[in-house]
Structure formats: structure tokens, C-alpha cells
Design an enzyme around this catalytic site. Structure first.
Site, PDB file in Angstrom:
ATOM      1  N   ILE A  48      69.015 -38.765-101.567  1.00 30.03           N
ATOM      2  CA  ILE A  48      68.370 -38.111-100.420  1.00 30.03           C
ATOM      3  C   ILE A  48      67.664 -39.084 -99.485  1.00 30.03           C
ATOM      4  CG2 ILE A  48      68.098 -35.848-101.492  1.00 30.03           C
ATOM      5  CD1 ILE A  48      65.247 -36.585-102.231  1.00 30.03           C
ATOM      6  N   GLY A  49      67.631 -40.358 -99.826  1.00 29.84           N
ATOM      7  CA  GLY A  49      66.991 -41.281 -98.896  1.00 29.84           C
ATOM      8  C   GLY A  49      66.606 -42.585 -99.549  1.00 29.84           C
ATOM      9  N   GLU A  50      65.893 -43.402 -98.766  1.00 29.35           N
ATOM     10  CA  GLU A  50      65.444 -44.693 -99.256  1.00 29.35           C
ATOM     11  C   GLU A  50      64.060 -44.973 -98.711  1.00 29.35           C
ATOM     12  OE1 GLU A  50      67.270 -49.194 -99.836  1.00 29.35           O
ATOM     13  OE2 GLU A  50      68.463 -47.572 -98.974  1.00 29.35           O
ATOM     14  N   GLY A  54      62.418 -48.363-102.659  1.00 29.14           N
ATOM     15  CA  GLY A  54      63.391 -47.842-103.614  1.00 29.14           C
ATOM     16  C   GLY A  54      64.227 -46.690-103.102  1.00 29.14           C
ATOM     17  N   ILE A  55      65.385 -46.476-103.746  1.00 23.65           N
ATOM     18  CA  ILE A  55      66.294 -45.382-103.428  1.00 23.65           C
ATOM     19  C   ILE A  55      65.761 -44.094-104.059  1.00 23.65           C
ATOM     20  CG2 ILE A  55      68.658 -44.533-103.728  1.00 23.65           C
ATOM     21  CD1 ILE A  55      69.486 -47.529-103.931  1.00 23.65           C
ATOM     22  N   VAL A  56      65.955 -42.965-103.358  1.00 23.58           N
ATOM     23  CA  VAL A  56      65.421 -41.690-103.827  1.00 23.58           C
ATOM     24  C   VAL A  56      66.575 -40.700-104.043  1.00 23.58           C
ATOM     25  CG1 VAL A  56      63.745 -39.843-103.414  1.00 23.58           C
ATOM     26  CG2 VAL A  56      63.344 -42.130-102.456  1.00 23.58           C
ATOM     27  N   ASP A 166      51.188 -47.023 -93.378  1.00 20.86           N
ATOM     28  CA  ASP A 166      52.581 -46.882 -92.939  1.00 20.86           C
ATOM     29  C   ASP A 166      52.897 -45.426 -92.613  1.00 20.86           C
ATOM     30  OD1 ASP A 166      55.087 -47.805 -92.225  1.00 20.86           O
ATOM     31  OD2 ASP A 166      55.904 -47.677 -94.245  1.00 20.86           O
TER      32      ASP A 166
END
EC number: 2.7.11.22
Length: 328
Positions: A48-50, A54-56, A166
Site C-alpha cells: 500500500i505504500g512506502e 520502509g515498505i508498507v 515531516d
């Protein structure tokens, strides 16, 4: 007589040498999980994303059937264990519990030392993708509700002496019930008094406060509040407010919108480390009203307070009531 025994210290050196030569190695099954569950107890459904670190994945916890977000901790070129950035994020998130902050449920492990996953509460979308797919902008009432939730989450962080560093629309998640959650704490820091120096190279450029662009090393919660102003404007306009492609262009876009900073409105401005490196255009006007001619007086007042050049005068979450921000 048998052979003499190898001293323990020598055995340890041999073992470490072998680890160094072979890289990451399987952990013996007896020692593998400790108090952490195995990632094998989770079924990965889709990526679902990054995030920053890290990758999610969207995943299902097979023991409870709960849908969760599974974030694989990036271990690129790491020889000494978990990256310090990931350790900071894990340490912070384990302590944070608030409805408007993404929940770290647990840490799970794979078969090798480089396989570490964060099990997070699952949110159906982030605000960046939501904005991309919407046909019409949010109404002002909807924007109020989103910003109010963001500010509640920030209130909790700032009261606990944490600055996110952020904030942007892609780091704000939303559940299908409309609950906003602050995510991605890879750059977050705890702060104290007196303030310790921190690198100014934080916050994605479009959301970066002017004091960071001019090189300040003492960061306060005001940098998060500037980012809130950028997010508020983006939700209202349906596009980024200050999409600079370089730091000098970012400064120029801010000056075009808000006017040229000076010592009168921002005491200490001329002493910031990078002020002498930029030639800032002369622009005496605040153009926020021209940028948002349809916005209510309360909305404009809120934007102006969030976009104060002087970090000490910039709006704090505890003063939001003074600009009449309510969820309609």
C-alpha cells in the site's frame, strides 16, 4: 589426553568473523522470536505504500482476523542492526497513544535478523491520494474537521515534547470513518530545554518553515505549525501552496506570498546562518487574501497566524481556540 579447549574469547572472535563474512544469518529457532511474534502469523494482502524508512503492506493478522498495516523496516547496508532512525520511530510510537496518531500495535520478526516489521493500525487512505482522486475540493467545513484532528494529534505530541518534523498530506492517514491519524515518525525527535542543535535538512521542501530554509539549528514545535499552514492551504486549494523545486525557489515562493522578512517582523532574522547566501526579492505585501479570495475571515486569520515568519509568534495548538476553529 584430549586437545586443549579454545578460550571463550577466541571462540567469540571466530564467531564474529564468520558472521562478518557471511552477512545476515538465520537465527536458531530456540532464540528466534523471544517475546516477538513471527511475521508468518500475518497474511500479506497487498503493498500500500512506502514510508520514509520502509515498505508498507496491508495484511491480516491470522490469529485475530484484524486488518493491519505491516511496515517492513528498511535495513539497507546495515551491519550493526536496526537503523537508528527506525529505532527512534519504534521507541516513540510504542509510547504514543492518541486517537489522531497512528498506533504501533507490536513489532514482529522474520527468519533473519534483517527482517523486522512494525504492525500498525490500518487506515484506508492517506490525504495525498485522497486529494488526487477527488473531483471537487473539500468544503471549508470538511477542512476544519481534518485540521482540528491534526491539531489535536499535534497537541498530544508537543505536550509530550515531540516534534514530528515531516508533516505533509501523504503522512496524514484517514480511516473510512473520517478519523485523521498522523503517521511516519522516522524524522521525529524528542526535544527539551535548552533546545539542542538539530540538522535543518528536515521536512519535505514544500512544507519546510522559513527558519529551516535560512539554516536555523534550534528547531521548535513551530516548524510543525508552519507545515499545518501548508496542509490547510493545500486542502482548501486542492493543490500544494508552495511547490518549490529548490531551496532558493522555496524561499522565493514564500516571499512572493507573504512579503520580504525583516528584523521588525522577525527579530534575529538577519543573524540566521544562511541569510547572507540568498538574495531575497523586495516584496512588501502579504498576498494570502488574493490567493484565497473566497476564504472566510476566520480561515484567513488562521492561515496568517500559521504563516508568521517569527517562530515565536507563530500559532501554537493551544491558541487555536482564539481563531474559532471548530468542527462543523
Amino acid at each position: 589426553m584430549g586437545e586443549p579447549e579454545t578460550p571463550d574469547s577466541e571462540l567469540q572472535q571466530i564467531r564474529l568473523k564468520r558472521i562478518k563474512q557471511e552477512g545476515f544469518f538465520p537465527v536458531p529457532s530456540d532464540d528466534r522470536l523471544g517475546r516477538c511474534r513471527s511475521v508468518k502469523e500475518f497474511e500479506k494482502l497487498n503493498r500500500i505504500g512506502e514510508g520514509t524508512y520502509g515498505i508498507v503492506y496491508r495484511a491480516r493478522d491470522t490469529s485475530t482476523n484484524d486488518i493491519v498495516a505491516l511496515k517492513k523496516v528498511r535495513m539497507d547496508k546495515e551491519k550493526d542492526g536496526i537503523p537508528i532512525s527506525s529505532l527512534r520511530e519504534i521507541t516513540l510510537l510504542l509510547k504514543l497513544r492518541h486517537p489522531n496518531i497512528v498506533e504501533l500495535k507490536e513489532v514482529v520478526v522474520g527468519n533473519h535478523l534483517e527482517s523486522i516489521f512494525l504492525v500498525m493500525g490500518y487506515c484506508e487512505q492517506d490525504l495525498a491520494s485522497l486529494l488526487e482522486n477527488m473531483q471537487t475540493p473539500f468544503s471549508e467545513a470538511q477542512v476544519k474537521c481534518i485540521i482540528l484532528q491534526l491539531l489535536r494529534g499535534l497537541q498530544y505530541l508537543h505536550e509530550n515534547f515531540i516534534v514530528h518534523r515531516d508533516l505533509k498530506v501523504s503522512n496524514l492517514l484517514m480511516t473510512d470513518k473520517g478519523c485523521v491519524k498522523i503517521a511516519d515518525f522516522g524524522l521525529a525527535r524528542a526535544y527539551g530545554v535548552p533546545l539542542k542543535p538539530m540538522t535543518p535538512k528536515v521536512v519535505t521542501l514544500w512544507y519546510r518553515a522559513p527558519e529551516l530554509l535560512f539554516g536555523t539549528t534550534t528547531q521548535t514545535t513551530a516548524i510543525d505549525m508552519w507545515a499545518v499552514g501548508c496542509i490547510l492551504a493545500e486542502l482548501l486549494a486542492h493543490k500544494p501552496l508552495l511547490p518549490g523545486s529548490s531551496e532558493i525557489q522555496q524561499i522565493d515562493l514564500i516571499v512572493q506570498l507573504l512579503g520580504t522578512p525583516n528584523e521588525n517582523i522577525w527579530p534575529g532574522f538577519s543573524k540566521l546562518p544562511l541569510v547572507g547566501q540568498y538574495t531575497v526579492r523586495k516584496q512588501p505585501y502579504n498576498n494570502l487574501k488574493h490567493k484565497f479570495p473566497w476564504l472566510s475571515e476566520a480561515g484567513l486569520r488562521l492561515l496568517n497566524f500559521l504563516f508568521m515568519y517569527d517562530p515565536k509568534k507563530r500559532l501554537e495548538w493551544k491558541h487555536v481556540g482564539g481563531v474559532h476553529l471548530r468542527c462543523a
